[in-house]
Design an enzyme around this catalytic site. Sequence first.
Site, mmCIF file in Angstrom:
data_model
loop_
_atom_site.group_PDB
_atom_site.id
_atom_site.type_symbol
_atom_site.label_atom_id
_atom_site.label_comp_id
_atom_site.label_asym_id
_atom_site.label_seq_id
_atom_site.Cartn_x
_atom_site.Cartn_y
_atom_site.Cartn_z
ATOM 1 N NE ARG A 1 8.355 -1.395 4.139
ATOM 2 C CZ ARG A 1 9.142 -0.651 3.408
ATOM 3 N NH1 ARG A 1 9.213 -0.840 2.098
ATOM 4 N NH2 ARG A 1 9.872 0.299 3.945
ATOM 5 C CD GLN B 1 7.025 -2.364 -1.376
ATOM 6 O OE1 GLN B 1 6.843 -1.939 -0.239
ATOM 7 N NE2 GLN B 1 8.054 -1.992 -2.099
ATOM 8 C CE LYS C 1 6.859 1.756 -1.584
ATOM 9 N NZ LYS C 1 7.879 2.202 -0.624
#
Length: 432
Positions: free
Chosen positions: A243, A246, A259
């Site tokens: 996260r 991201q 990912k």
Amino acid sequence: MIWWATDATHDPARISWVDSANGHADFPIQNLPFGIFSPAGGAPRLGVAIGDCIVDLLACANADLLPKAVATACSGDTLNALMALPASARRALRHRLSDLLSDSAHAGRMKLHLHDAADCALHLPARIGDYTDFYVGIHHANNIGRQFRPDNPLLPNYKYVPIGYHGRASSVRPSGEPVRRPKGQRKPPEADAPLFGPSARLDYELELGVWIGAGNKLGDPIPITDAVDHIAGFCLLNDWSARDFQAWEYQPLGPFLAKNFQTTISPWVVTAEAMLPFRMAQPARPQGDPAPLPYLWDEADQRHGALALTLEVSILTAAMRQRGDAPHRLSSGPASNMYWTVHQIVTHHTSNGCNLNPGDLLGTGTISAPERGGYGSLMELSAGGREPLVLPGGETRTFLEDGDEIILKATAAAPGFAPIGFGDCRARIMPA
């Protein structure tokens, strides 16, 4: 043929001479999922799960036990050729296997081709040419969106377009393979410049995987009424997410290194035919939501396009393993919490002429519920890291720590039918 009609292979009264199959939580005779396995000392080959055993399809084909139309497709070391067959051929194989495994007259010959699953290794079921991850879990989209846009969690296109992005097929791995904590760039709010190092906010995502069967030619879209003919089966899928990476990298082009370091799937392909008893109506859209554009609308899909599946996530930490504790369930919820059906995402994927191929993999995106007990990620359960979860034994988690193991499960159930499961989708986090 009515595509959602059930047949004798779904009869809840049908039992197998493989004793462990009768009442099995995942693999009774009504399931018969396909996969790739290696017996002890043997090479990878096609198999079918039945109870605590695996049927060697290569050996069955060599013994002339299978329909000749599918025997060649059972002789490789991936399911791609089998997935490419017409649905009618896959149904014929399912019927033959159901008969072979239920009629005790076949037991003598079939036992020669049966292996204990505990003695076998499982592999990726197909050679995955392409992997696309969607974002059709509307409650996940709302839960995450509220953390960044409290007054307007969904972007304007969400209710018109099945949102997706192209993932990395090369890093898809079967259940049981560990996940190495990824390194990458992250920029903490208090930092003036990004840092490079291990992810501090590693997360899981609870998803369904959709396996493509027969493909389509480049430039030849799949109509919504035909999408059912292009789906070979389903699996569980964990789209691991860093996260912190991201948040820093996703603008303007979306997910990348956050990912693509690994995606974990359950190794058995639960066929579209096995899932027919568990088809259900797609939940009605909330009042005021726009109707799907005509190319995404089919009445039969709305009546039978959703799946009666219960999805579950559990965690097993290193401390819990050391104490001998059972995994702790983090959440559970229905797969019907999808805003778009699997047929709609297949149709949309090809609507611009994009070609899909046998063995391609689609992820649904994280499937969450509107309430906390059904959240499909730690990002939701910990409110973005602000509300730590308290686990048995007093441990707390906001995101995953080294040694944590995440376990996904799915059970399909409907009145009047024997329930079936998907088997485990699990992996343990290893240090960077």
